[in-house]
Design an enzyme around this catalytic site. Structure first.
Site, short mmCIF file in Angstrom:
data_model
loop_
_atom_site.label_atom_id
_atom_site.label_comp_id
_atom_site.label_asym_id
_atom_site.label_seq_id
_atom_site.Cartn_x
_atom_site.Cartn_y
_atom_site.Cartn_z
N MET A 8 -0.53 10.39 12.91
CA MET A 8 0.89 10.10 13.93
C MET A 8 1.73 11.68 13.70
O MET A 8 2.81 11.27 13.98
CB MET A 8 2.09 9.28 13.20
CG MET A 8 1.37 8.06 13.45
SD MET A 8 1.43 7.18 15.33
CE MET A 8 1.03 5.47 15.14
N GLY A 56 0.65 -1.25 -0.57
CA GLY A 56 0.26 0.17 -0.12
C GLY A 56 0.44 1.29 -0.10
O GLY A 56 2.14 1.22 -0.06
N LYS A 106 -9.35 6.75 0.51
CA LYS A 106 -10.05 6.31 1.90
C LYS A 106 -11.70 5.53 2.08
O LYS A 106 -13.01 6.14 1.77
CB LYS A 106 -9.93 7.70 2.90
CG LYS A 106 -10.13 7.87 4.21
CD LYS A 106 -9.56 9.03 4.93
CE LYS A 106 -9.35 8.25 6.48
NZ LYS A 106 -8.78 7.34 6.35
N HIS A 160 -10.24 14.11 2.45
CA HIS A 160 -9.42 12.93 2.73
C HIS A 160 -9.46 12.84 0.55
O HIS A 160 -10.56 12.79 0.27
CB HIS A 160 -9.26 11.82 3.16
CG HIS A 160 -9.15 11.75 4.65
ND1 HIS A 160 -9.78 12.47 5.16
CD2 HIS A 160 -7.42 11.84 5.35
CE1 HIS A 160 -8.93 12.64 6.99
NE2 HIS A 160 -7.29 12.41 6.23
#
Length: 270
Positions: free
Chosen positions: A128, A14, A162, A158
């Site tokens: 993150m 991915g 997604k 997005h």
């Protein structure tokens, strides 16, 4: 033999998987020792470097996660809720740090991750990046400072591929706003508006999700009152920020006691 901590990346075919591989390979603090893909994938058995169109790397892609994890100190996992939950059991067995960037977990999934964290060090975050986690803190502080005269709406955008909505980051922001107000997000979340919905309920936290093109990630937290609005915004333009954050989290977690951690722990913002 290298003395650097060994990293396994799951879901290596991915976009995030390949970004994570590149980040680990560029790092001076870690070494890629394994690559995992789902059973039946075309890359299984192939050299990872050659599978991605480059030169041989010496790392074979496997569907045997347990064997791969047994040779690693760190597993970085941006896959699916089902896969990440299964991986959490295996990382606990391997006593490896498990960094999870997967989103879309159900309450049952989260309970299973908590059970695994009794035996393993798990760092899980819906996002993150440093900037997003600062935004989370700001959202909590602003929500605590303003009363319910200010309606809270979270708008996220997005790319078209997604699969979950609202995004994990949007839910993080919603949780932060709810904590700031001292309420449960579950009790005030408003995610679906279609047709004659009636007036907005005072105190609710609304969510809106946009999907299209190649948008990496955009999040707005809107505090709207009569006569004024406050908008907190984060725009991500490069997916590499998530890979950098995940590796930072992984290296931070080495040697930590078993338990559940997030990026606020990693960044010292708690």
């Amino acid at each position: 033999m290298s003395e650097l901590p060994g990293v396994v990346v799951t879901g290596v075919s991915g976009r995030m998987g390949q970004m994570l591989v590149a980040e680990v390979n560029a790092s001076e603090g870690a070494e890629l020792v394994g690559a995992v893909e789902r059973a039946g994938h075309d890359w299984i058995g192939s050299d990872l470097g050659q599978a991605t169109g480059g030169v041989a790397s010496g790392v074979k892609v496997t569907d045997d996660a347990l064997e791969a994890f047994a040779n690693a100190q760190i597993v970085i996992d941006f896959t699916t809720p089902e896969a990440s939950v299964a991986h959490s059991v295996l990382t606990a067995q391997a006593r490896a740090v498990h960094v999870i960037g997967t989103t879309g977990f159900s309450d049952d999934d989260l309970q299973k991750l908590e059970a695994a964290a009794r035996h393993a060090t798990i760092v899980r975050a819906g996002n993150m990046s440093l900037g997003v986690n600062l935004l989370v803190q700001l959202t909590k502080q602003v929500a605590a400072a303003l009363d319910e005269d200010f309606d809270i709406e979270i708008v996220e955008s997005h790319h078209r591929h997604k699969v979950d909505a609202p995004s994990g980051t949007a839910l993080m922001l919603g949780e932060a706003a709810a904590k700031g107000r001292g309420v449960s997000l579950e009790g005030v979340s408003d995610r679906g508006r279609d047709g004659i919905t009636g007036a907005r309920k005072r105190g609710n936290i609304g969510f809106a999700s946009l999907r299209g093109g190649d948008v990496v990630g955009e999040h707005d937290v809107v505090f709207a009152a009569d006569g004024e609005r406050i908008v907190l915004r984060h725009l991500a333009t490069d997916r590499a920020i998530f890979a950098r954050g995940a590796l930072k989290a992984a290296l931070w977690a080495l040697g930590k006691d078993p338990g559940s951690y997030d990026m606020l722990d990693v960044l010292g913002l708690k």
